[in-house]
Design a protein around this motif. Structure first.
Motif, mmCIF file in Angstrom:
data_model
loop_
_atom_site.group_PDB
_atom_site.id
_atom_site.type_symbol
_atom_site.label_atom_id
_atom_site.label_comp_id
_atom_site.label_asym_id
_atom_site.label_seq_id
_atom_site.Cartn_x
_atom_site.Cartn_y
_atom_site.Cartn_z
ATOM 1 N N LEU A 121 1.421 -1.108 -0.206
ATOM 2 C CA LEU A 121 0.045 0.100 0.159
ATOM 3 C C LEU A 121 0.875 1.476 -0.228
ATOM 4 O O LEU A 121 0.910 2.658 -0.725
ATOM 5 N N ASN A 124 2.528 1.735 -3.666
ATOM 6 C CA ASN A 124 2.009 2.568 -4.688
ATOM 7 C C ASN A 124 1.055 3.695 -3.631
ATOM 8 O O ASN A 124 0.135 3.437 -4.817
ATOM 9 N N ASP A 125 1.164 4.051 -3.160
ATOM 10 C CA ASP A 125 0.284 4.991 -2.396
ATOM 11 C C ASP A 125 -0.756 5.577 -2.170
ATOM 12 O O ASP A 125 -1.875 6.030 -2.385
ATOM 13 N N LEU A 126 -1.021 4.322 -1.364
ATOM 14 C CA LEU A 126 -2.357 3.987 -1.004
ATOM 15 C C LEU A 126 -2.338 4.042 0.664
ATOM 16 O O LEU A 126 -3.658 3.154 1.119
ATOM 17 N N GLN A 127 -1.926 4.383 0.927
ATOM 18 C CA GLN A 127 -1.986 4.315 2.420
ATOM 19 C C GLN A 127 -2.977 4.930 3.115
ATOM 20 O O GLN A 127 -4.326 5.819 2.057
ATOM 21 N N CYS A 133 -6.875 -1.575 5.805
ATOM 22 C CA CYS A 133 -7.360 -1.139 4.343
ATOM 23 C C CYS A 133 -8.927 -1.101 3.916
ATOM 24 O O CYS A 133 -9.380 -2.394 4.181
ATOM 25 N N PHE A 148 -12.000 1.617 -5.389
ATOM 26 C CA PHE A 148 -11.261 2.282 -4.190
ATOM 27 C C PHE A 148 -10.453 1.466 -3.643
ATOM 28 O O PHE A 148 -10.961 0.686 -2.883
ATOM 29 N N ILE A 149 -9.103 1.986 -2.713
ATOM 30 C CA ILE A 149 -8.118 1.651 -2.136
ATOM 31 C C ILE A 149 -8.206 2.532 -0.721
ATOM 32 O O ILE A 149 -7.233 3.590 -1.767
ATOM 33 N N ASN A 150 -8.934 2.788 -0.017
ATOM 34 C CA ASN A 150 -8.310 3.538 0.406
ATOM 35 C C ASN A 150 -8.471 5.391 0.388
ATOM 36 O O ASN A 150 -8.449 5.887 1.063
ATOM 37 N N HIS A 152 -8.500 6.044 -2.499
ATOM 38 C CA HIS A 152 -7.448 5.957 -3.705
ATOM 39 C C HIS A 152 -8.263 5.300 -4.956
ATOM 40 O O HIS A 152 -8.021 4.240 -4.260
ATOM 41 N N VAL A 154 -8.274 3.204 -7.986
ATOM 42 C CA VAL A 154 -7.706 2.367 -8.661
ATOM 43 C C VAL A 154 -7.697 1.188 -9.622
ATOM 44 O O VAL A 154 -9.217 1.036 -9.714
ATOM 45 N N GLN A 158 -5.887 -4.231 -9.209
ATOM 46 C CA GLN A 158 -5.043 -3.343 -8.216
ATOM 47 C C GLN A 158 -5.766 -4.279 -7.080
ATOM 48 O O GLN A 158 -5.626 -4.218 -5.835
#
Length: 160
Positions: A121, A124-127, A133, A148-150, A152, A154, A158
């Protein structure tokens, strides 16, 4: 019954005979860990909105949840299908509840149960929030899908 299996950075839903959040030894085809970790919940929360026949549903999972059961037609498959959608499975407009513009599925996972995921994460700048998560999927009536992940945006790859 179906079980959520974890492999490196992905989750896989497959038929099993027993679902357990504590010990993988009960899962058909699962690897036997040398040391069993303290019982923890991989999936913390599942939110479903306007999916198939579900108007809105919020489920919290905690350690000790071991089985998903119910009578025929109770909605077990809908829960599994919703979770699969949040994890990057293909979806289409037919899964949107009749009369609604979009369906939304969110799943919150504990990062501590998936080694290396926090690093992936970050790379991939997805923190997001520490230790969790949030994976979210939105389907609209025109057949468009967003993942979306967090928070963001995607790709489906992903999400998988």
């Amino acid at each position: 019954m179906y079980g959520v299996f974890r492999k490196q950075f992905g989750y896989y839903i497959q038929p099993i005979t027993v679902i357990t959040a504590c010990y993988e030894r009960s899962l058909v085809g699962a690897n036997f860990p040398n040391e069993y970790e303290k019982c923890s919940t991989m999936l913390k929360h599942l939110s479903i909105k306007n999916f198939v026949i579900v108007d809105q549903l919020e489920l919290d999972f905690s350690p000790g949840f071991t089985v998903l059961t119910g009578e025929t037609g109770a909605g077990k498959s809908i829960l599994i299908d919703a979770l699969m959608l949040a994890l990057g499975e293909r979806g289409d407009a037919s899964q949107i509840r009749q009369g609604c513009e979009r369906a939304e599925i969110s799943a919150v996972f504990d990062l501590n149960t998936v080694p290396g995921l926090a690093d992936w994460l970050q790379e991939n700048d997805l923190q997001g929030d520490v230790g969790t998560c949030l994976m979210r999927r939105v389907l609209d009536i025109n057949g468009r899908s967003r993942g979306f992940i967090n928070g963001h945006t995607v790709t489906l790859q992903q999400l998988r």
